[in-house]
Design an enzyme around this catalytic site. Structure first.
Site, short mmCIF file in Angstrom:
data_model
loop_
_atom_site.label_atom_id
_atom_site.label_comp_id
_atom_site.label_asym_id
_atom_site.label_seq_id
_atom_site.Cartn_x
_atom_site.Cartn_y
_atom_site.Cartn_z
N SER A 231 0.85 -1.19 0.00
CA SER A 231 0.00 0.00 0.00
C SER A 231 0.88 1.23 0.00
O SER A 231 1.38 1.66 1.03
CB SER A 231 -0.93 0.00 1.23
OG SER A 231 -1.83 -1.09 1.17
N HIS B 80 8.35 9.10 -9.69
CA HIS B 80 9.73 9.35 -10.07
C HIS B 80 9.71 10.15 -11.37
O HIS B 80 8.91 9.86 -12.27
CB HIS B 80 10.52 8.05 -10.27
CG HIS B 80 10.42 7.10 -9.11
ND1 HIS B 80 11.11 7.30 -7.94
CD2 HIS B 80 9.70 5.98 -8.95
CE1 HIS B 80 10.84 6.32 -7.10
NE2 HIS B 80 9.98 5.50 -7.69
N CYS C 161 -4.12 -1.90 -0.72
CA CYS C 161 -4.76 -3.12 -0.24
C CYS C 161 -6.07 -2.74 0.42
O CYS C 161 -6.16 -1.70 1.08
CB CYS C 161 -3.87 -3.84 0.76
SG CYS C 161 -2.44 -4.65 0.04
#
Length: 268
Positions: free
Chosen positions: A113, A118, A141
């Site tokens: 989770s 990036h 999750c």
């Protein structure tokens, strides 16, 4: 010292991952201009701004923040990672260090989770083409869905090409012990896109329904050369120069969109 575990209630074991590759293209005709573009993009998408975007993403999907890490790089680029959970957090177990939220209950088994980004600004060494790429992943999750942040993230990083992957992994059990490999209806990522986004992009799907894998590629429909010139005035370009730049830009976009190199003849 053994870390205290965060107690989970009614935990849903399905992992839902939404991944983006977002590309912004431009043309800069000198080394100085290309360096200026990369510096500009690097500032526009620095770690502090990206952190704000990802924190808002957490709010949209209803996730609770456990930990935030962000970093700018030299010569360019940035990364942000936020560890999240579905359940409310006991505020007494949270410490703030260097403007980062650090939980005394950081859990290895919750590392699925998370939200991260990036960035990769770069330029072609000869042609003048500059390409900025940002990779974003929202992985959760439980019942919280990363798809709820789909439109927000596309709007926040307005881009020429977007490739999106969504996958539901694992299974969870109901109270009778029956396995469930997905807990919501979906036949395309486009099901969750707003109409204004659909009108802006040409899109194609590549889906593997039996594996709960969904893939959508997006290419901006409208093309106005003036929007792609960095430190260049359109009126200063001759007709032949404009045509050449358009071919270079479209070639770059198509190569990214189709995922293969295209010859200059094919791009005309």
């Amino acid at each position: 010292m053994k870390l205290q575990k965060l107690k989970l209630y009614g935990f849903n074991n399905l992992t839902k991952s939404l991944s983006f590759c977002i590309y912004d293209i431009c043309y800069a005709n000198t080394n100085d201009s290309r360096n200026s573009y990369i510096a500009y993009i690097d500032e526009q998408y620095n770690a502090i701004r990206l952190t704000k975007i990802l924190k808002e993403t957490c709010s949209i999907i209803g996730a609770n923040v456990l930990n935030i890490f962000h970093q700018d790089y030299e010569p360019q680029g940035a990364s942000v990672t936020i560890l999240v959970c579905e359940e409310p957090i006991n505020i007494e177990k949270i410490n703030v260090l260097n403007n980062k939220i650090v939980s005394s209950s950081v859990l290895a088994h919750l590392d699925k989770s998370h939200i991260c980004v990036h960035t990769y600004p770069e330029s072609h060494p000869q042609s003048g083409i500059c390409t900025f790429r940002a990779d974003i992943e929202v992985s959760t999750c439980g019942i919280i869905s990363p798809l709820n942040a789909l439109n927000y993230l596309i709007h926040q990083l307005e881009s020429d090409i977007v490739t999106i992957e969504y996958r539901v992994r694992g299974f969870t059990r109901d109270i009778d012990g029956v396995k469930h490999f997905i807990d919501h209806k979906i036949n395309s990522i486009q099901n969750f896109m707003s109409n204004d986004i659909k009108s802006m992009y040409d899109m194609v799907d590549v889906n593997v329904y039996q594996e709960n894998i969904f893939h959508t590629r997006m290419l901006l429909r409208e093309f106005h050369l003036n929007n792609y010139l960095f430190n260049i005035d359109l009126k200063d370009l001759k007709k032949e120069e404009r045509s050449n730049i358009v071919n270079l830009l479209w070639r770059e976009m198509r190569e990214i969109y189709y995922g293969r190199n295209i010859s200059m003849i094919d791009s005309i």
